[in-house]
Design an enzyme around this catalytic site. Structure first.
Site, PDB file in Angstrom:
ATOM      1  N   ASN A  99       0.863  -1.180   0.000  1.00 43.28           N
ATOM      2  CA  ASN A  99       0.000   0.000   0.000  1.00 43.28           C
ATOM      3  C   ASN A  99       0.903   1.234   0.000  1.00 43.28           C
ATOM      4  O   ASN A  99       1.517   1.548   1.013  1.00 43.28           O
ATOM      5  CB  ASN A  99      -0.892  -0.041   1.256  1.00 43.28           C
ATOM      6  CG  ASN A  99      -1.733   1.209   1.408  1.00 43.28           C
ATOM      7  OD1 ASN A  99      -1.778   2.074   0.529  1.00 43.28           O
ATOM      8  ND2 ASN A  99      -2.404   1.314   2.542  1.00 43.28           N
ATOM      9  N   LYS A 138       0.063   4.250  -0.151  1.00 41.51           N
ATOM     10  CA  LYS A 138      -0.573   5.402   0.510  1.00 41.51           C
ATOM     11  C   LYS A 138      -0.386   6.662  -0.341  1.00 41.51           C
ATOM     12  O   LYS A 138      -0.341   6.570  -1.559  1.00 41.51           O
ATOM     13  CB  LYS A 138      -0.025   5.550   1.933  1.00 41.51           C
ATOM     14  CG  LYS A 138      -0.150   4.235   2.726  1.00 41.51           C
ATOM     15  CD  LYS A 138       0.067   4.383   4.199  1.00 41.51           C
ATOM     16  CE  LYS A 138      -0.088   3.043   4.882  1.00 41.51           C
ATOM     17  NZ  LYS A 138       0.034   3.117   6.339  1.00 41.51           N
ATOM     18  N   HIS A 189      -9.438   1.243   5.326  1.00 40.28           N
ATOM     19  CA  HIS A 189      -8.106   1.364   5.929  1.00 40.28           C
ATOM     20  C   HIS A 189      -8.194   2.246   7.178  1.00 40.28           C
ATOM     21  O   HIS A 189      -8.992   3.173   7.236  1.00 40.28           O
ATOM     22  CB  HIS A 189      -7.121   1.961   4.917  1.00 40.28           C
ATOM     23  CG  HIS A 189      -5.710   1.876   5.393  1.00 40.28           C
ATOM     24  ND1 HIS A 189      -5.170   2.795   6.266  1.00 40.28           N
ATOM     25  CD2 HIS A 189      -4.750   0.945   5.181  1.00 40.28           C
ATOM     26  CE1 HIS A 189      -3.922   2.430   6.545  1.00 40.28           C
ATOM     27  NE2 HIS A 189      -3.648   1.315   5.908  1.00 40.28           N
ATOM     28  N   GLU A 206      -6.478   4.595   8.198  1.00 46.24           N
ATOM     29  CA  GLU A 206      -6.325   6.042   7.985  1.00 46.24           C
ATOM     30  C   GLU A 206      -7.615   6.653   7.447  1.00 46.24           C
ATOM     31  O   GLU A 206      -7.921   7.809   7.713  1.00 46.24           O
ATOM     32  CB  GLU A 206      -5.124   6.284   7.057  1.00 46.24           C
ATOM     33  CG  GLU A 206      -3.820   6.049   7.818  1.00 46.24           C
ATOM     34  CD  GLU A 206      -2.763   5.279   7.049  1.00 46.24           C
ATOM     35  OE1 GLU A 206      -2.760   5.310   5.818  1.00 46.24           O
ATOM     36  OE2 GLU A 206      -1.929   4.625   7.724  1.00 46.24           O
ATOM     37  N   GLU A 216      -4.980  -4.871  10.901  1.00 47.71           N
ATOM     38  CA  GLU A 216      -3.941  -3.855  11.055  1.00 47.71           C
ATOM     39  C   GLU A 216      -4.175  -3.093  12.363  1.00 47.71           C
ATOM     40  O   GLU A 216      -4.947  -2.111  12.388  1.00 47.71           O
ATOM     41  CB  GLU A 216      -3.976  -2.868   9.890  1.00 47.71           C
ATOM     42  CG  GLU A 216      -3.754  -3.497   8.539  1.00 47.71           C
ATOM     43  CD  GLU A 216      -3.254  -2.477   7.504  1.00 47.71           C
ATOM     44  OE1 GLU A 216      -2.128  -2.657   7.027  1.00 47.71           O
ATOM     45  OE2 GLU A 216      -3.964  -1.504   7.216  1.00 47.71           O
ATOM     46  N   GLY A 248       2.884   2.341  10.817  1.00 45.52           N
ATOM     47  CA  GLY A 248       3.814   3.452  10.619  1.00 45.52           C
ATOM     48  C   GLY A 248       4.586   3.841  11.861  1.00 45.52           C
ATOM     49  O   GLY A 248       5.250   4.873  11.900  1.00 45.52           O
ATOM     50  N   SER A 281       3.827  -2.076  10.340  1.00 47.38           N
ATOM     51  CA  SER A 281       5.286  -2.134  10.487  1.00 47.38           C
ATOM     52  C   SER A 281       5.885  -3.494  10.117  1.00 47.38           C
ATOM     53  O   SER A 281       6.815  -3.965  10.771  1.00 47.38           O
ATOM     54  CB  SER A 281       5.703  -1.715  11.909  1.00 47.38           C
ATOM     55  OG  SER A 281       5.307  -0.372  12.166  1.00 47.38           O
TER      56      SER A 281
HETATM   57  P1  13P Z   1       3.218   0.398   7.705  1.00 47.68           P
HETATM   58  O1  13P Z   1       3.750  -0.873   7.088  1.00 47.68           O
HETATM   59  O2  13P Z   1       3.917   1.626   7.190  1.00 47.68           O
HETATM   60  O3  13P Z   1       3.152   0.302   9.181  1.00 47.68           O
HETATM   61  O4  13P Z   1       1.697   0.547   7.171  1.00 47.68           O
HETATM   62  C1  13P Z   1       0.828  -0.514   7.295  1.00 47.68           C
HETATM   63  C2  13P Z   1      -0.409  -0.197   6.557  1.00 47.68           C
HETATM   64  O5  13P Z   1      -1.185   0.643   6.952  1.00 47.68           O
HETATM   65  C3  13P Z   1      -0.641  -0.912   5.301  1.00 47.68           C
HETATM   66  O6  13P Z   1      -1.934  -0.661   4.825  1.00 47.68           O
END
Ligand code: 13P
Length: 252
Positions: free
Chosen positions: A10, A12, A96, A98, A168, A174, A214
């Site tokens: 992803n 983002k 997601h 976010e 997640e 992140g 992560s």
């Molecule tokens: P990270 O791998 O940067 O922690 O992000 C995970 C994520 O949100 C994948 O959709």
């Protein structure tokens, strides 16, 4: 039951037009040898066409980071499932964390998007996961169960087989703080049990559940070795070819 691993990147809100193309080319080159793991990347909407063109004929599929539940019309800023298919997408990430916690999407909206995506032949990755304070208050199972139940509401058995669930935990996204394999496995097992209650054991055994938060080359192998972890949804590390390839190597 052996479920094929599914590792997805992803991107983002990252890259640029030229970087997206370059990254897609590099990832396709580095992973050309892979034939036993499903792979996909999720670039920003505006680069989907270019990335899909680069990845045509490779083992990597392309997906979008969101979609809308209407076909067309006065929905400024939204993107339909037909548009996504038109530019070469086969997957779409829905719900997601976010989008839930930064943009404010609720379970009911997420459910409408899941139903629309499945109905139109896109394969959704439904993301679920608890906040740190919810984990600390011992509410993980309750929060994640609600997100799964409402997210999938109205889908029949055959439809659910086209859905991937991504667990997640929000506190691991992140942050560099990964769930331990035990924590992740426990949540995945709980989700699989819930799928069994909703759809029966054989469907539950077939639906893939990815872990995200992560994931890095140095923790991928132990996460992917857990019995109910069927892949990874990778954020930051999917922007670096060596890291993404290292994670995929951890799944072999
Ligand atoms: P990270 O791998 O940067 O922690 O992000 C995970 C994520 O949100 C994948 O959709």
């Amino acid at each position: 039951m052996v479920r094929r691993l599914f590792i997805a990147g992803n991107w983002k809100m990252n890259t640029s037009s030229s970087r997206a193309v370059e990254l897609a080319e590099q990832v396709a080159g580095a992973l050309a040898y892979v034939d036993n793991i499903d792979l996909a990347v999720f670039p920003p909407f505006v680069y989907l066409s270019q990335v899909a063109e680069v990845l045509k004929g490779t083992a990597l599929a392309v997906g979008a980071q969101d979609c809308f539940y209407e076909d067309n019309g006065a929905f400024t800023g939204e993107i339909s499932t037909a548009m996504l298919k038109d530019v070469g997408c086969s997957y779409v990430i829905i719900g997601h964390s976010e989008r839930r916690h930064v943009i404010g999407e609720a379970d009911e909206l997420i459910n409408r998007k899941v139903l629309k995506a499945v109905g139109d032949g896109l394969k959704p990755i439904l993301c679920v996961g608890e906040l740190l304070e919810q984990r600390q208050a011992d509410e993980t199972d309750e929060v994640v169960s609600r997100q799964v139940k409402i997210g999938l509401e109205g889908l029949g058995k055959a439809d659910v087989l086209n859905v991937t669930i991504a667990y997640e935990p929000v506190w691991a996204i992140g942050t560099g703080e990964t769930a331990t394999p035990e924590q992740a496995q426990q949540a995945h097992a709980m989700i699989r049990q819930l799928l069994g209650e909703l759809y029966g054991g054989s469907v539950a055994q077939s639906v893939r559940i990815q872990y995200g938060g992560s994931v890095k080359p140095d923790n991928a192998a132990e996460l992917l070795a857990c019995p109910d972890i069927d892949g990874a949804l990778v954020g930051g590390a999917s922007l670096k070819v060596t890291d993404f390839a290292g994670i995929v190597a951890g799944g072999r």
